[in-house]
Scaffold this active site. Structure first.
Site, mmCIF file in Angstrom:
data_model
loop_
_atom_site.group_PDB
_atom_site.id
_atom_site.type_symbol
_atom_site.label_atom_id
_atom_site.label_comp_id
_atom_site.label_asym_id
_atom_site.label_seq_id
_atom_site.Cartn_x
_atom_site.Cartn_y
_atom_site.Cartn_z
ATOM 1 C CD GLN A 120 10.138 -18.577 -6.213
ATOM 2 O OE1 GLN A 120 10.372 -18.549 -5.010
ATOM 3 N NE2 GLN A 120 9.288 -17.749 -6.789
ATOM 4 C CG ASP A 127 6.015 -20.903 -0.301
ATOM 5 O OD1 ASP A 127 6.034 -19.666 -0.188
ATOM 6 O OD2 ASP A 127 6.602 -21.531 -1.205
ATOM 7 C CE LYS A 151 10.144 -15.690 -2.462
ATOM 8 N NZ LYS A 151 9.523 -16.888 -3.046
HETATM 9 N N1 GUN Z 1 6.201 -18.433 -7.227
HETATM 10 C C1 GUN Z 1 5.522 -17.253 -7.199
HETATM 11 N N2 GUN Z 1 5.161 -16.965 -5.934
HETATM 12 C C2 GUN Z 1 5.616 -17.968 -5.161
HETATM 13 C C3 GUN Z 1 5.563 -18.220 -3.762
HETATM 14 O O1 GUN Z 1 5.002 -17.461 -2.971
HETATM 15 N N3 GUN Z 1 6.177 -19.369 -3.345
HETATM 16 C C4 GUN Z 1 6.775 -20.223 -4.210
HETATM 17 N N4 GUN Z 1 7.326 -21.326 -3.693
HETATM 18 N N5 GUN Z 1 6.839 -20.015 -5.495
HETATM 19 C C5 GUN Z 1 6.266 -18.886 -5.970
#
Ligand code: GUN
Length: 295
Positions: free
Chosen positions: A97, A120, A53
């Site tokens: 995350q 998100d 990211k």
């Molecule tokens: N863990 C796995 N996929 C995601 C996501 O799309 N967002 C977040 N915050 N954690 C994750």
């Protein structure tokens, strides 16, 4: 039948081109979109996602902040960090995350994120807005699936979309989105899951089958209608001694067995995967545009 392969790399490149133009326009007005990602602990998969990211943010010319906190971080410390990011004008969007270490309360953290920065789309306000068809943000993976469908020229209006899986991150919002009025939606939607009786009799009715159940090669040819469109959201690592790593990624669909029956299909890897980060970036750009309009 030779199936069209829908490739996330191709679709995401198209979207990144559009995002670059919007980022340039923001920068010309003195606004650099800023995305922060909070990582608590050292979960190996999370570390990979968080690094990707950050790299994507930087390659688009956005401001990227990665906040690393130790596994022993307390709820209070994490809530203080969320508060700090909510109030940082250079950060237009951020996410924490998941999964968090087990002593931390994920729901309390998500509820504390300002909905206007919730890229998100996990905050209940944003989830509710998706359901009523007036979204600020769209959740990244379902939005990526919808963009793949739209940009591949696949008609959705009046089509029967069957979603396999009922998670809060993919299945439920995916179903809500395909049900709305508008482009890439207007579908008749059925959701099936692990407790559904005679699941294949329902999936065989799908014009578009979206699979997010988290079981390797769950969907076999007898579960798919001839000429259907199959979108595979699954990523499962299975043991494979013939591979250098001793394992490889497979989807929730038995790709080799299903591909000759369908009109279009996403492979794993190379299908939906690259779309999730792409749509996260799209949400970050949208958050920055909204913030700059408020100035
Ligand atoms: N863990 C796995 N996929 C995601 C996501 O799309 N967002 C977040 N915050 N954690 C994750």
């Amino acid at each position: 039948m030779t199936a069209k392969l829908i490739l996330g790399k191709e679709v995401s490149e198209e979207i990144y081109g559009e995002l670059r133009q919007r980022i340039d326009a923001l920068k010309a007005r003195g606004v650099t979109p800023g995305l922060a990602v909070v990582l608590v602990g050292e979960d190996p998969a999370s570390q990979v996602y968080v690094r990707k990211k950050g790299e994507m943010c930087e390659s688009l010319g956005m401001k990227s902040v990665t906040v690393r906190m130790p596994a022993e971080t307390t709820q209070e410390e994490l809530m203080a960090k969320v508060d700090e990011l909510n109030n940082d004008p250079t950060i237009h969007g951020f996410l924490v995350q998941l999964p968090l270490p087990s002593h931390l309360d994920e729901e309390q953290v998500i509820n504390a994120i300002s909905p206007s920065k919730d890229v998100d789309c996990f905050h209940p306000t944003n989830v509710g807005r998706v359901l009523i068809g007036n979204p600020d943000f769209l959740p990244a993976t379902p939005a990526g699936v919808q963009q793949m469908i739209i940009r591949s020229g696949i008609e959705t209006s009046g089509k029967h979309v069957v979603v396999i899986g009922r998670s809060n991150i993919v299945g439920k919002p995916m179903a809500a989105m395909m049900l709305q009025r508008g482009l890439g939606a207007d579908s008749t939607v059925t959701v099936v899951h692990s407790r559904t009786k005679d699941l294949p009799s329902i999936t065989r009715q799908a014009d578009i089958l979206i699979v997010a159940i988290g079981k390797p090669r769950f969907v076999t040819p007898d579960m798919v209608k001839d000429g259907a469109v199959v979108i595979d959201v699954g990523t499962n690592r299975i043991e494979d001694p013939t591979h250098p790593k001793g394992s490889r990624l497979v989807g929730d669909v038995d790709f080799e067995a299903v591909k000759d029956k369908v009109s279009a299909i996403t492979p794993v890897p190379g299908g939906v995967g690259p779309m999730t980060i792409c749509m996260l970036m799209a949400n970050a750009v949208k958050a920055a545009e909204r913030a700059s309009e408020r100035c």
